[in-house]
Design a protein around this motif. Structure first.
Motif, mmCIF file in Angstrom:
data_model
loop_
_atom_site.group_PDB
_atom_site.id
_atom_site.type_symbol
_atom_site.label_atom_id
_atom_site.label_comp_id
_atom_site.label_asym_id
_atom_site.label_seq_id
_atom_site.Cartn_x
_atom_site.Cartn_y
_atom_site.Cartn_z
ATOM 1 N N HIS A 122 0.831 -1.208 0.000
ATOM 2 C CA HIS A 122 0.000 0.000 0.000
ATOM 3 C C HIS A 122 0.861 1.253 0.000
ATOM 4 N N GLU A 123 1.988 1.191 0.706
ATOM 5 C CA GLU A 123 2.902 2.330 0.741
ATOM 6 C C GLU A 123 3.378 2.710 -0.661
ATOM 7 N N MET A 124 3.512 1.715 -1.517
ATOM 8 C CA MET A 124 3.981 1.950 -2.882
ATOM 9 C C MET A 124 2.828 2.111 -3.874
ATOM 10 N N GLY A 125 1.592 2.122 -3.353
ATOM 11 C CA GLY A 125 0.437 2.301 -4.228
ATOM 12 C C GLY A 125 0.083 1.069 -5.026
ATOM 13 N N ILE A 126 0.520 -0.119 -4.561
ATOM 14 C CA ILE A 126 0.259 -1.371 -5.287
ATOM 15 C C ILE A 126 -0.919 -2.091 -4.643
ATOM 16 N N HIS A 127 -1.925 -2.417 -5.439
ATOM 17 C CA HIS A 127 -3.113 -3.127 -4.964
ATOM 18 C C HIS A 127 -3.280 -4.395 -5.797
ATOM 19 N N ILE A 128 -3.453 -5.521 -5.119
ATOM 20 C CA ILE A 128 -3.530 -6.806 -5.805
ATOM 21 C C ILE A 128 -4.802 -7.546 -5.392
ATOM 22 N N ASN A 129 -5.533 -8.031 -6.384
ATOM 23 C CA ASN A 129 -6.738 -8.827 -6.146
ATOM 24 C C ASN A 129 -6.322 -10.296 -6.090
ATOM 25 N N SER A 260 -1.294 -10.405 -18.628
ATOM 26 C CA SER A 260 -2.764 -10.496 -18.617
ATOM 27 C C SER A 260 -3.272 -10.644 -17.188
ATOM 28 N N LEU A 261 -2.515 -11.376 -16.362
ATOM 29 C CA LEU A 261 -2.854 -11.473 -14.940
ATOM 30 C C LEU A 261 -2.761 -10.110 -14.280
ATOM 31 N N ALA A 262 -1.703 -9.385 -14.617
ATOM 32 C CA ALA A 262 -1.482 -8.066 -14.015
ATOM 33 C C ALA A 262 -2.600 -7.092 -14.377
ATOM 34 N N ARG A 263 -3.020 -7.126 -15.636
ATOM 35 C CA ARG A 263 -4.094 -6.220 -16.056
ATOM 36 C C ARG A 263 -5.389 -6.497 -15.299
ATOM 37 N N GLU A 264 -5.614 -7.761 -14.985
ATOM 38 C CA GLU A 264 -6.843 -8.148 -14.311
ATOM 39 C C GLU A 264 -6.763 -7.950 -12.801
ATOM 40 N N ALA A 265 -5.592 -8.183 -12.219
ATOM 41 C CA ALA A 265 -5.517 -8.285 -10.756
ATOM 42 C C ALA A 265 -4.595 -7.289 -10.072
ATOM 43 N N ILE A 266 -3.895 -6.436 -10.814
ATOM 44 C CA ILE A 266 -2.954 -5.504 -10.175
ATOM 45 C C ILE A 266 -3.254 -4.081 -10.624
ATOM 46 N N VAL A 267 -3.350 -3.194 -9.654
ATOM 47 C CA VAL A 267 -3.581 -1.775 -9.926
ATOM 48 C C VAL A 267 -2.538 -0.967 -9.166
ATOM 49 N N SER A 386 -14.344 0.711 2.173
ATOM 50 C CA SER A 386 -13.289 0.407 1.205
ATOM 51 C C SER A 386 -12.642 1.689 0.686
ATOM 52 N N LEU A 387 -13.460 2.721 0.474
ATOM 53 C CA LEU A 387 -12.911 4.026 0.073
ATOM 54 C C LEU A 387 -11.946 4.555 1.125
ATOM 55 N N VAL A 388 -12.353 4.446 2.386
ATOM 56 C CA VAL A 388 -11.524 4.936 3.494
ATOM 57 C C VAL A 388 -10.209 4.168 3.564
ATOM 58 N N LYS A 520 -11.284 0.332 -9.307
ATOM 59 C CA LYS A 520 -11.150 -1.116 -9.461
ATOM 60 C C LYS A 520 -10.832 -1.782 -8.120
ATOM 61 N N VAL A 521 -9.967 -1.134 -7.333
ATOM 62 C CA VAL A 521 -9.568 -1.688 -6.036
ATOM 63 C C VAL A 521 -10.735 -1.633 -5.055
ATOM 64 N N VAL A 522 -11.436 -0.502 -5.037
ATOM 65 C CA VAL A 522 -12.588 -0.356 -4.147
ATOM 66 C C VAL A 522 -13.642 -1.416 -4.470
ATOM 67 N N TRP A 523 -13.837 -1.688 -5.749
ATOM 68 C CA TRP A 523 -14.793 -2.724 -6.154
ATOM 69 C C TRP A 523 -14.353 -4.095 -5.651
ATOM 70 N N TRP A 524 -13.059 -4.420 -5.802
ATOM 71 C CA TRP A 524 -12.559 -5.703 -5.304
ATOM 72 C C TRP A 524 -12.890 -5.867 -3.823
ATOM 73 N N MET A 525 -12.535 -4.869 -3.040
ATOM 74 C CA MET A 525 -12.707 -4.945 -1.591
ATOM 75 C C MET A 525 -14.182 -5.034 -1.218
ATOM 76 N N THR A 526 -15.008 -4.241 -1.886
ATOM 77 C CA THR A 526 -16.449 -4.247 -1.603
ATOM 78 C C THR A 526 -17.054 -5.595 -1.967
ATOM 79 N N TRP A 527 -16.741 -6.083 -3.155
ATOM 80 C CA TRP A 527 -17.326 -7.333 -3.627
ATOM 81 C C TRP A 527 -16.927 -8.511 -2.755
ATOM 82 N N ASN A 528 -15.679 -8.544 -2.280
ATOM 83 C CA ASN A 528 -15.249 -9.650 -1.428
ATOM 84 C C ASN A 528 -16.111 -9.745 -0.174
#
Length: 690
Positions: A122-129, A260-267, A386-388, A520-528
């Motif tokens: 998170h410190e580096m701005g990396i979010h992974i689903n 292709s994995l990165a495009r789907e799961a990494i932001v 999730s936004l917070v 995209k990240v907020v959606w991942w967290m919310t949907w989970n």
């Protein structure tokens, strides 16, 4: 004790040595790999009744057998000695370090992928689903941190699970495009050779086409000249078809798969350096006050969107009663309640058989559908939280609150199980394994069930919609404040009463920079979170609703009745009616509250479906009217539901984590005593309000 052999594989600098030493606690046996001077490290640990032997494979970038370390790693994996392989990926550079795990998955099925250095993501701005990665790779994918201990125990759980049940059904298949016909052709040739049956045929075909010298010699020796010459002809045709070196072509396809994995799961979020400033949340007084205000605002927002409050109240004060009623009636929850009532009436009028009509209307629709009516509220709460979290506010809130947690004997590491418990207490209690002292871990296990989980949020939201004189948001806020206050007080009391008071370790937490939340990240967290709620509604709550319907529809002599007051549920619950006397809930309908609390032990959401089923009401407001509860009683029951004995799954986890019936019983006594004390106090204070 059964033994599991686990190989740890990863590229250089992915944190493999730190990870290996953390698991083995630096108790490592050092020898050399057979026939070479390269060091071999082995260690042992015990987990879930298994003795796990860890083997540290040499750090390599791939498994092409171009170097001695690559040959050692590949030979060990193909040798079949390892039951499971932990393949490491560096979370800070995931695309670059995923190449080795991809190669392993092409040749080995029992794999667990671990993303190291997760505390830095998170410190580096990396979010992974990680859920998306699990689906694509077909194996468990677990984020871990050697710095904080986060995820280590869960990773070991997954290792044991894979060892017991197996990993993928088949090896990972990457689409190699123009090379695919030639891979199939080589596989057909290999099928004629008994000497290479122990190797994965597709992997072997690809490596042979790539020009692997070691395997080419093996093919010639084991399969004879005819098979080898046929293979050489296929390889020559393949080289012409792809128009370049086959190994480069295959490598590019693997990287294409990784991307292709990165495009789907990494932001990745852009983190401006200028925003890395000291936060107001760090202030020991302002930080706590601001965190509570933020929490209150979240619940206010939920009720504005879902019920129209306080807009309807404001309109009423201005004399616009009709408009206020319209806002309430056509709010999101109002429309859902209308739809639910219509469905129940339709079932009763359309089904001739009274027993079947009652089952469909009250058991199915009144049970499961009534819970699903709260899906929009759950979605909005989880979306805002999730936004917070994604904006970087949550860790700052934790730092501010840490000034309080240290005073009650908890380190900053308690943030992780506390946060996880807001979703579900079960993984939260398991997360207490990351505690740095044994005493802190036991205190967390005993008190984490006080943290309001998603299920208790459903109950609070449902009860809040039935309040007549007070804002529903205030009830939810009161429930959360009561729960966290009880958590703080109990932890402090247990810490002060402990015979060997251990010093509180310093907080270890990476503070990310503020950044704009990523959709995209907020959606991942919310949907989970929402997905967990839906899965529960479709299984536990559905089955529980049927049980509730049966107990409230049949008399002790097993004859059908349309009057729940004559049912098995009523007869049993009347014996326990004194349990709700502290809230002054008495009379003929007191048994309904008792029965709801009893069924809430299975899963807290079942409390709501139970009340709606036995009252036959389409919404909680009408159900409360049937039971004759006042607002003060309703709020007290809501607080009690938040604090009393957790669900069956949570109690099972407490026992499995402590292996102690006494500690499990102590947790139940603490929670029940706390629930009665606080809820009775809340009821008394509310009765003083004119």
């Amino acid at each position: 004790m059964k033994e599991i052999t686990v190989a740890v594989a990863g590229q250089p600098n992915v944190g493999k040595s730190t990870f290996f030493n953390l698991l083995t606690k630096n108790r490592v046996l050092v020898a050399n790999w057979p026939g070479v001077t390269v060091e071999k490290h082995e260690g042992f640990l015990e987990h879930r009744g298994y003795r796990i032997k860890l083997v540290d494979l040499p750090g390599v970038y791939g498994l092409s057998a171009l170097t001695l370390e690559e040959r050692i790693s590949r030979s060990y994996i193909l040798g079949g000695e390892a039951d499971v392989i932990i393949a490491l990926v560096d979370t800070t550079i995931p695309e670059r370090t995923l190449y080795l795990p991809i190669q392993i998955l092409e040749m080995f099925r029992n794999v667990v992928v671990a993303y190291t250095k997760y505390d830095m993501a998170h410190e580096m701005g990396i979010h992974i689903n990680f859920d998306a990665l699990e689906k694509r790779l077909g194996v468990p994918v677990v984020p871990v941190s050697a710095a904080t201990g986060y995820g280590i125990e869960y990773l070991l759980d997954k290792v044991v699970e894979v060892a017991e049940k197996g990993g993928r059904r088949d090896y990972l298949r990457i689409d190699y495009g123009e090379l695919e016909p030639f891979i199939e052709s080589v596989e057909r040739e290999l099928a004629k050779c008994e000497g290479l049956k122990d190797y994965p045929s597709r992997w072997l075909a690809i490596r042979l086409l790539e020009g692997d010298e070691e395997l080419s010699k093996l093919l010639s020796e084991k399969c004879g000249g005819d098979v080898y010459r046929s293979f050489e002809e296929v390889r020559a045709e393949a080289r012409k078809a792809v128009g370049r070196d086959i190994s480069e072509f295959a490598s590019a396809k693997r990287f294409s798969f990784i991307m292709s994995l990165a495009r789907e799961a990494i932001v990745r979020a852009r983190i401006p350096e200028a925003k890395r400033a000291r936060s107001i949340f760090y202030h020991p007084v302002i930080g706590i006050a601001l965190s509570l205000t933020l929490l209150l605002s979240i619940f206010m927002l939920v009720f504005i969107v879902n019920t129209g409050f306080p807009l309807n109240t404001l309109l009423s004060l201005l004399g616009q009663e009709e408009l206020a009623s319209a806002v309430e009636e056509y709010s999101l929850s109002g429309l859902l309640e209308k739809g639910l009532g219509w469905l129940m009436d339709l079932a009763r009028s359309s089904i001739a058989n009274p027993l079947l009509a009652s089952f469909v209307a009250d058991g199915v629709i009144g049970g499961v559908a009534s819970i699903l009516a709260f899906l929009p509220l759950i979605f909005i709460v989880m979306f805002v939280l999730s936004l917070v979290e994604d904006a970087g506010l949550l860790p700052r809130m934790a730092v501010g609150v840490s000034a309080l947690t240290t005073k009650i004997g908890l380190s900053g590491n308690a943030l992780f199980p506390i946060t996880i418990s807001l979703g579900c207490n079960v993984p939260g209690i398991m997360g207490a394994r990351a505690s740095l002292t044994a005493g802190e871990r036991i205190r967390q296990i005993l008190t984490l069930p006080l943290i309001p989980c998603q299920a208790r949020l459903v109950v609070l939201l449902a009860l809040a919609t039935a309040l007549r004189t007070l804002g529903g948001w205030l009830m939810v806020f009161t429930g959360y404040v009561a729960a966290f206050s009880a958590f703080v007080v109990l932890n402090y009391a247990l810490y002060r009463l402990s015979r060997t008071r251990e010093p509180v370790p310093e907080m270890l937490l990476e503070i990310p920079a503020y950044h704009k939340p990523l959709g995209k990240v907020v959606w991942w967290m919310t949907w989970n979170n929402v997905k967990h709620f839906l899965e529960k509604a479709g299984t536990i709550i559905f089955l529980s609703s049927i049980v509730v319907w049966a107990l409230s529809s049949f008399t002790p002599t097993l004859t059908y009745t349309d009057d729940p007051s004559n049912s098995i549920a009523a007869e049993v619950s009347r014996l326990l009616a004194p349990a709700v006397y502290p809230f002054h809930v008495t009379g003929e309908n007191a048994w309904m509250v008792v029965f709801g609390l009893l069924m809430g032990f299975v899963a807290k959401e079942v409390f709501v479906s139970t009340i709606l089923t036995i009252t036959g009401a389409p919404n909680m407001a009408e159900a409360v009217s049937v039971m004759g509860l006042t607002d003060a009683q309703l709020i007290a029951i809501g607080v009690f539901t938040t604090l009393y004995v957790p669900c069956l799954a949570t109690l099972s986890t407490i026992y499995s984590e402590t292996r102690s019936a006494k500690l499990t019983a102590l947790s139940v006594l603490l929670l029940m005593g706390t629930a009665y004390l606080i809820s009775a106090l809340v009821y008394y204070l509310l009765t003083l309000i004119p």
